[in-house]
Write an enzyme that holds these catalytic residues in place. Structure first.
Site, PDB file in Angstrom:
ATOM      1  N   GLY A  32      57.438  44.064  61.051  1.00 45.79           N
ATOM      2  CA  GLY A  32      56.199  44.824  61.041  1.00 45.79           C
ATOM      3  C   GLY A  32      55.585  45.094  62.396  1.00 45.79           C
ATOM      4  O   GLY A  32      54.436  45.529  62.476  1.00 45.79           O
ATOM      5  N   MET A  46      58.997  50.920  58.627  1.00 46.08           N
ATOM      6  CA  MET A  46      59.258  49.487  58.582  1.00 46.08           C
ATOM      7  C   MET A  46      60.077  49.119  59.818  1.00 46.08           C
ATOM      8  O   MET A  46      60.424  49.973  60.630  1.00 46.08           O
ATOM      9  CB  MET A  46      60.008  49.100  57.314  1.00 46.08           C
ATOM     10  CG  MET A  46      61.384  49.745  57.174  1.00 46.08           C
ATOM     11  SD  MET A  46      62.331  49.117  55.762  1.00 46.08           S
ATOM     12  CE  MET A  46      62.731  47.456  56.334  1.00 46.08           C
ATOM     13  N   CYS A  47      60.396  47.826  59.941  1.00 43.18           N
ATOM     14  CA  CYS A  47      61.228  47.354  61.049  1.00 43.18           C
ATOM     15  C   CYS A  47      61.757  45.982  60.674  1.00 43.18           C
ATOM     16  O   CYS A  47      62.199  45.770  59.550  1.00 43.18           O
ATOM     17  CB  CYS A  47      60.431  47.325  62.348  1.00 43.18           C
ATOM     18  SG  CYS A  47      58.902  46.361  62.252  1.00 43.18           S
ATOM     19  N   GLY A  48      61.688  45.010  61.599  1.00 43.91           N
ATOM     20  CA  GLY A  48      62.124  43.654  61.306  1.00 43.91           C
ATOM     21  C   GLY A  48      61.026  42.801  60.707  1.00 43.91           C
ATOM     22  O   GLY A  48      61.202  42.162  59.663  1.00 43.91           O
ATOM     23  N   TRP A  64      62.056  44.263  56.964  1.00 45.29           N
ATOM     24  CA  TRP A  64      63.390  43.791  56.597  1.00 45.29           C
ATOM     25  C   TRP A  64      63.448  42.286  56.371  1.00 45.29           C
ATOM     26  O   TRP A  64      64.169  41.796  55.507  1.00 45.29           O
ATOM     27  CB  TRP A  64      64.420  44.198  57.654  1.00 45.29           C
ATOM     28  CG  TRP A  64      65.791  43.694  57.300  1.00 45.29           C
ATOM     29  CD1 TRP A  64      66.508  42.726  57.938  1.00 45.29           C
ATOM     30  CD2 TRP A  64      66.603  44.114  56.191  1.00 45.29           C
ATOM     31  NE1 TRP A  64      67.713  42.504  57.302  1.00 45.29           N
ATOM     32  CE2 TRP A  64      67.797  43.357  56.219  1.00 45.29           C
ATOM     33  CE3 TRP A  64      66.426  45.056  55.170  1.00 45.29           C
ATOM     34  CZ2 TRP A  64      68.813  43.509  55.285  1.00 45.29           C
ATOM     35  CZ3 TRP A  64      67.444  45.214  54.236  1.00 45.29           C
ATOM     36  CH2 TRP A  64      68.614  44.447  54.293  1.00 45.29           C
TER      37      TRP A  64
END
Length: 311
Positions: free
Chosen positions: A267, A263-265, A293
């Site tokens: 995608g 995951m990240c911020g 996130w």
């Protein structure tokens, strides 16, 4: 391994000379964070571009029913957008972006996850291509001049036969279930944002969004896996060492027997670490939490922010 392949500028040029079974189309997928004051579309239109390029906008080819940015589109939206771009299911696609590798992995992943039948390659990377162009512009050509369209191809009737969404994506409901049940401990779950954003020490770039991380996830900042100058993905033989070194630095754990999630911020960079993990050979395949996130924090923002424990 990734559904798409990594290709160097030299191998890309060689491919154009040897492949005759399908069209080879270069795909500019440049995308920039809102605070950079740069526009991928504007830079595409102004040039330079790789020859035969179309422009693929992750903020346009998306799920238009989602309130979150550039979420994976439905098959019907994907078919419509690719038809408008003039693509055919068997086209060979060379995906690149002008940062190096930032949004281009996301675009390549979108093509393959939604079921593009032709070969999809991720160019590693545009900045290396520019250097080669300066040395030999005939062998490594660029297209100059301003254009006003994102494609030069006539519309088609693009249709997906089979997608790979279930194999490539995990949604917020599944993640919440893993967290609530404690089953998340049975996964390698990595977050591509900077460690300070992950730990809650630095604010998110999106106003009003709390910082922190999904409980049970580990920090694997994507910048540690790319060349600091060109932003291209590190060579395959260096990726494994870089990943394990970074995980050790952030206090993360990796178990090759566990399934892997990323995951990240929003995608985008989550696909970079997904690609790196698969390319390194540490994992065979992994899934992306697409909402990442931003979705988690906005959905469960009334709950305590989970921050990294200080040693």
């Amino acid at each position: 391994m990734s559904l798409y392949k990594i290709i160097s500028p030299k191998d890309f040029i060689q491919l154009t000379k040897t492949t005759s079974k399908s069209r080879i189309i270069t795909v500019d997928a440049s995308w920039h964070m809102p605070n950079t004051n740069r526009s991928g579309l504007k830079e595409y239109k102004e040039g330079p571009r790789l020859p035969n390029s179309i422009f693929f906008d992750i903020d346009d080819v998306k799920d238009d029913q989602s309130s979150f940015p550039h979420m994976l589109p439905t098959v019907s939206i994907f078919n419509k957008k690719l038809s408008n771009l003039g693509l055919l299911p068997d086209d060979t696609l060379i995906v690149y972006d002008k940062i190096g590798n930032f949004a281009s992995p996301r675009a390549a992943w979108t093509f393959t996850t939604l079921g593009h039948e032709g070969s999809v390659y991720l160019l590693n990377n545009y900045n290396d291509y520019l250097k080669l162009n300066k040395q030999d512009s005939e062998s490594y050509p660029l297209e100059h001049g301003t254009i006003d369209k994102i494609t030069s191809f006539a519309p088609t009737n693009y249709q997906v036969k089979k997608d790979h969404i279930k194999d490539q994506v995990i949604d917020i409901h599944e993640v919440k279930k893993l967290v609530d049940s404690g089953e998340i401990k049975n996964y390698n779950f990595f977050d591509a944002r900077s460690f300070d954003r992950y730990s809650g020490a630095a604010p998110e770039p999106r106003a009003g969004l709390t910082s922190g991380h999904v409980p049970g996830t580990y920090s694997l900042p994507f910048l540690s896996l790319v060349n600091s100058e060109t932003k291209g993905l590190l060579p395959k033989e260096e990726l494994k060492e870089a990943i394990l070194k970074t995980l050790n630095t952030t206090g993360a754990e990796f178990d090759p027997k566990k399934p892997t999630l990323t995951m990240c911020g929003t995608g985008v960079t989550g696909v970079i670490i997904k690609t790196a993990l698969e390319e390194s050979g540490l994992v065979d395949s992994s899934k992306l939490y697409d909402g990442s996130w931003t979705e988690w924090a906005l959905t469960y923002g009334n709950q305590p922010v989970y921050v990294a424990k200080k040693e």
